[in-house]
Design an enzyme around this catalytic site. Structure first.
Site, PDB file in Angstrom:
ATOM      1  N   TRP A   1      51.303  40.251  39.348  1.00 30.57           N
ATOM      2  CA  TRP A   1      51.831  40.875  40.566  1.00 30.57           C
ATOM      3  C   TRP A   1      52.493  39.848  41.477  1.00 30.57           C
ATOM      4  O   TRP A   1      53.208  40.209  42.410  1.00 30.57           O
ATOM      5  CB  TRP A   1      50.721  41.612  41.318  1.00 30.57           C
ATOM      6  CG  TRP A   1      49.668  40.753  41.934  1.00 30.57           C
ATOM      7  CD1 TRP A   1      48.734  39.997  41.278  1.00 30.57           C
ATOM      8  CD2 TRP A   1      49.397  40.554  43.333  1.00 30.57           C
ATOM      9  NE1 TRP A   1      47.912  39.347  42.179  1.00 30.57           N
ATOM     10  CE2 TRP A   1      48.295  39.672  43.448  1.00 30.57           C
ATOM     11  CE3 TRP A   1      49.974  41.042  44.495  1.00 30.57           C
ATOM     12  CZ2 TRP A   1      47.767  39.262  44.670  1.00 30.57           C
ATOM     13  CZ3 TRP A   1      49.446  40.635  45.730  1.00 30.57           C
ATOM     14  CH2 TRP A   1      48.354  39.756  45.801  1.00 30.57           C
TER      15      TRP A   1
ATOM     16  N   GLU B   1      39.462  37.430  44.876  1.00 28.27           N
ATOM     17  CA  GLU B   1      38.696  37.585  43.633  1.00 28.27           C
ATOM     18  C   GLU B   1      37.273  37.043  43.742  1.00 28.27           C
ATOM     19  O   GLU B   1      36.531  37.065  42.763  1.00 28.27           O
ATOM     20  CB  GLU B   1      39.456  36.921  42.488  1.00 28.27           C
ATOM     21  CG  GLU B   1      40.732  37.677  42.142  1.00 28.27           C
ATOM     22  CD  GLU B   1      41.683  36.909  41.246  1.00 28.27           C
ATOM     23  OE1 GLU B   1      42.526  37.551  40.604  1.00 28.27           O
ATOM     24  OE2 GLU B   1      41.591  35.669  41.208  1.00 28.27           O
TER      25      GLU B   1
ATOM     26  N   GLN C   1      41.323  34.392  48.954  1.00 24.26           N
ATOM     27  CA  GLN C   1      42.630  34.770  49.519  1.00 24.26           C
ATOM     28  C   GLN C   1      42.365  35.985  50.396  1.00 24.26           C
ATOM     29  O   GLN C   1      41.828  36.973  49.919  1.00 24.26           O
ATOM     30  CB  GLN C   1      43.575  35.113  48.374  1.00 24.26           C
ATOM     31  CG  GLN C   1      44.888  35.702  48.801  1.00 24.26           C
ATOM     32  CD  GLN C   1      45.708  36.175  47.612  1.00 24.26           C
ATOM     33  OE1 GLN C   1      45.294  36.032  46.471  1.00 24.26           O
ATOM     34  NE2 GLN C   1      46.847  36.759  47.872  1.00 24.26           N
TER      35      GLN C   1
END
Length: 768
Positions: A359, A490, A603
């Site tokens: 992505w 993640e 993130q």
């Protein structure tokens, strides 16, 4: 400590002094590519020390069987690998019968390596004392031609220092190559045929399973002090290797030079049976041009790229080197000339992530390519996904979705999902949102709506159907919820109601419905074709509207922020500032269990959402969320610092914005995440460009008008960049006092600067 051995230089990446512990890191940092192929900066001569050999061909891959101890329904059968291709750079060198190998030399001095980004070549020089006491100077230069994209050229010069020398150059092709990251140590390549004549050598190979056919080829010339030496080489042929040996006698200070022209022809461009003939023609062209003329064409081609893509920073060499390194590597990886190709997170610099499409392309790379190249390049990237729509529908069906719902893969080569971690494969579904966002972003920037009725609307409908089916209605909350996901962060797996995922799901459905209405009104024949093809019903659209209206978003009344996911406040909220520095990076120091229970963010999901949808929120809301999440963010995703840099600049926190900029631009050069030897972070490099153009430059598109809110870090005297906006090239130059705009084009351009209208006319400098 970050590494700090790359010498600051505005146009080059430079290493001085030979350190065996840095060889693999430098092999990544000094990588070269031309969009069609690329390679790590391995030495041409033998090297028996620790090294990671890597040459790669765009679009050539292998489906390496997934290695897991268990299997789940819908699980991908393979993890696609960009293949370590046959090695053509190799030159075995003996001097008075002794092999040149820096790992076995008595002494190596004056070692210098340079990647010249302005002109697109890699050079190396050193003086070595061999075990016998023989001293030689070596100078090498190589590049992958942008003009002849199947060709690489090497100039290798050996000069004896202290005695006469018999030098044997043995350039070779070697197909006995394996991938560093092979799951089962499978053999990937098989030889079809080997052929050669007096000057040229060819090995035709094919990949197992995927049946890609490639011809690896070479031809060489030898010179003494620039005078060509005519000789028929001695040939040595084995099962997997062809070597040609050229022997010259040279006196001290005389230069013995080999020019090697080599590379690949692949069946992506030719019929299988024509590969060797195509290679012969390609070699003939390259050899007739010669090394110096080919190098001159290389310089001109890079000059043209830099003329549009360069960002100039005055007064800060490290910052300047960082942005140019990022722009250079992006262009080495993908030039936009082949719509079948995409951008792998490591490009041609390593094997991690399989060289596949993520992505990252839609979320980070498309803005860079839209603004620095022709809009067709960005459109090619969108069409890449359109061509994979059927596979995306198939991927969704494997997971139990129906009726044309589309789930784009997290990782793909051909549209099939091939990621081998369940929390990514099944849960990191937010990737679907980036595909829709890229379609919207392309239209917003280029003004080209035609893509949506022609191709894009089908993609938007497939994605909206997926989200409509992926939600479920919670009677307890009286809202639609999305359960069991992993967001961009993640370090949180299998969470409920990840804010970013819920928000982008709602937006995707809204945007699809809005696009359906516009196409129905303005493109009636396309509308009828698409409705017939997709069988989208009124009942489905009514349900979609209900989902949009009643989507649940976790929110903290106490902190007045959207929560990253349900339960985030149940964590022990210790900030990164209070984390012992010896524990960083946590992904290399902690167990996965400990990471998942911590508040630390790889993130920041919520801030990613605020970056995409900045105009949906006030500056006060952005500031509140930034102040809440930034202290917990460890930035162990390469995609993280650039977003924070853009947002810190938006909030006028220039010191913070500058620190994040340096981190994103020098992520690999300074090896922040202690992993550069595995390859570079190519896709996040587009984020570095964003952190200057969108961050410091404040560039946005508002109501079809290009808008700027320029700011400048105190460390810089000035900076400038160009953007191609709807066929007109605008140059923006910012210093500590004002901002200048220059337009290359045929008509006036209306822009906004700090919310005031400014008219820029062609070839007329405007100062604000």
């Amino acid at each position: 400590m970050n590494q700090n051995y790359i010498i600051p230089n505005e146009w080059s990446i430079v290493e001085e002094g030979f350190d065996t512990t840095k060889v693999k890191s430098s092999e990544s940092l000094f990588s070269i590519g031309n969009g069609a192929m690329g390679q790590r900066a391995n030495f041409e001569e033998d090297y028996s020390g620790d090294t990671f050999q890597g040459s790669y061909i765009a679009g050539v891959y292998y489906p390496d069987k997934t290695r897991v101890g268990w299997w789940k329904n819908g699980y991908p059968e393979y993890f696609a690998k960009v293949l370590n291709a046959p090695n053509w750079i190799g030159i075995h060198i003996t001097i008075n019968g002794e092999t040149l190998d820096l790992a076995t030399c008595k002494k190596v001095t004056n070692f210098r390596r340079e990647l010249n980004m302005k002109e697109g070549w890699l050079a190396r020089s050193f003086q070595a004392t061999l075990p016998t006491g023989m001293e030689v100077k070596v100078n090498t230069k190589r590049f992958l031609s942008l003009e002849l994209e199947e060709v690489g050229a090497i100039e290798y010069t050996v000069t004896p220092v202290n005695e006469y020398a018999t030098i044997e150059f043995s350039p070779y092709l070697d197909v006995a190559i394996i991938n560093e990251d092979s799951n089962w140590d499978d053999k990937f390549w098989e030889i079809v045929s080997t052929s050669f004549d007096e000057k040229q050598a060819f090995i035709h190979t094919h990949t197992l399973k995927t049946e890609f056919h490639v011809c690896t080829f070479m031809e060489s010339k030898v010179f003494i002090d620039s005078q060509k030496v005519y000789q028929v080489p001695v040939k040595k042929i084995s099962n997997s290797k062809i070597a040609f040996t050229y022997k010259v006698e040279v006196a001290p200070t005389e230069k013995a030079t080999l020019h090697k022209f080599a590379g690949y022809t692949a069946d992506r461009n030719y019929r299988k049976e024509e590969l060797v003939i195509a290679a012969q023609k390609t070699l003939e062209k390259a050899v007739n041009m010669g090394f110096n003329d080919l190098l001159e064409l290389q310089k001109q081609a890079w000059l043209k790229i830099w003329n549009m893509a360069d960002i100039i920073i005055e007064g800060d060499v490290k910052a300047q080197q960082g942005i140019r390194f990022n722009i250079f590597q992006l262009n080495q990886t993908y030039l936009g000339t082949d719509p079948q190709l995409n951008i792998g997170p490591k490009g041609f610099t390593g094997e991690k992530y399989g060289g596949s499409t993520y992505w990252d392309t839609e979320a980070y790379c498309i803005p860079f390519y839209m603004a620095t190249k022709d809009q067709q390049v960005a459109r090619n990237l969108l069409e890449y996904r359109y061509h994979h729509l059927d596979k995306a529908i198939e991927n969704a069906e494997k997971l139990g979705f129906k009726n044309g719902a589309a789930l784009y893969p997290m990782v793909t080569m051909n549209g099939e999902e091939c990621h081998n971690e369940w929390e990514i494969t099944f849960e990191e579904i937010h990737r679907n949102g980036a595909i829709s966002f890229a379609i919207y972003n392309y239209y917003r920037y280029t003004g080209d709506y035609s893509y949506i009725p022609e191709k894009g609307l089908e993609v938007l409908i497939g994605i909206a159907r997926f989200w409509q089916q992926r939600v479920n209605f919670s009677t307890a909350k009286n809202k639609y919820v999305i359960l069991g996901v992993t967001g961009p962060n993640e370090y949180e797996n299998n969470v409920n109601n990840n804010w970013y995922t819920n928000y982008i799901a709602k937006w995707c459905i809204e945007y699809a419905l809005e696009s359906i209405e516009k196409v129905k009104t303005e493109y009636a024949s396309d509308y009828e074709r698409i409705m017939a093809k997709t069988n989208l019903s009124e009942a489905e659209m009514l349900h979609m509207k209900d989902v949009v209206k009643n989507m649940y978003f976790p929110f903290s009344e106490k902190h007045q922020v959207y929560l990253q996911q349900d339960g985030f406040l149940d964590k022990e909220l210790i900030t990164v500032a209070d984390l012992d520095v010896s524990q960083r990076p946590i992904n290399q120091k902690w167990s996965w269990d400990r990471i998942l229970r911590s508040p630390y963010i790889k993130q920041a999901d919520v801030l990613q959402g605020f970056y995409f949808f900045e105009d949906h929120f006030t500056d006060e809301e952005l500031e509140r969320h930034f102040d809440f999440y930034e202290p917990f963010t460890v930035h162990e995703s390469s995609l993280s610092p650039c977003v924070h840099s853009v947002q810190a600049a938006k909030l006028n926190r220039m010191e913070q914005a500058y620190t994040f900029y340096l981190r994103t631009s020098r992520l690999d050069l300074d090896d922040y995440n202690k992993e550069v030897e595995e390859g570079l972070h190519i896709t996040s490099m587009a984020g570095t460009w964003m952190s200057i153009v969108e961050g410091f430059g404040g560039m946005r598109v508002e109501d079809n008008i290009l808008s700027f809110e320029p700011k400048i870090p105190k460390q810089w005297q000035g900076y400038s960049f160009k953007v191609n906006f709807r066929g007109q090239i605008l140059k923006v130059s910012v210093d500590q006092y004002d901002t200048k705009f220059e337009l290359e084009g045929s008509k006036e351009l209306e822009i906004l600067v700090n919310n005031k209208t400014v008219i820029v006319s062609p070839n007329n400098l405007i100062t604000v």
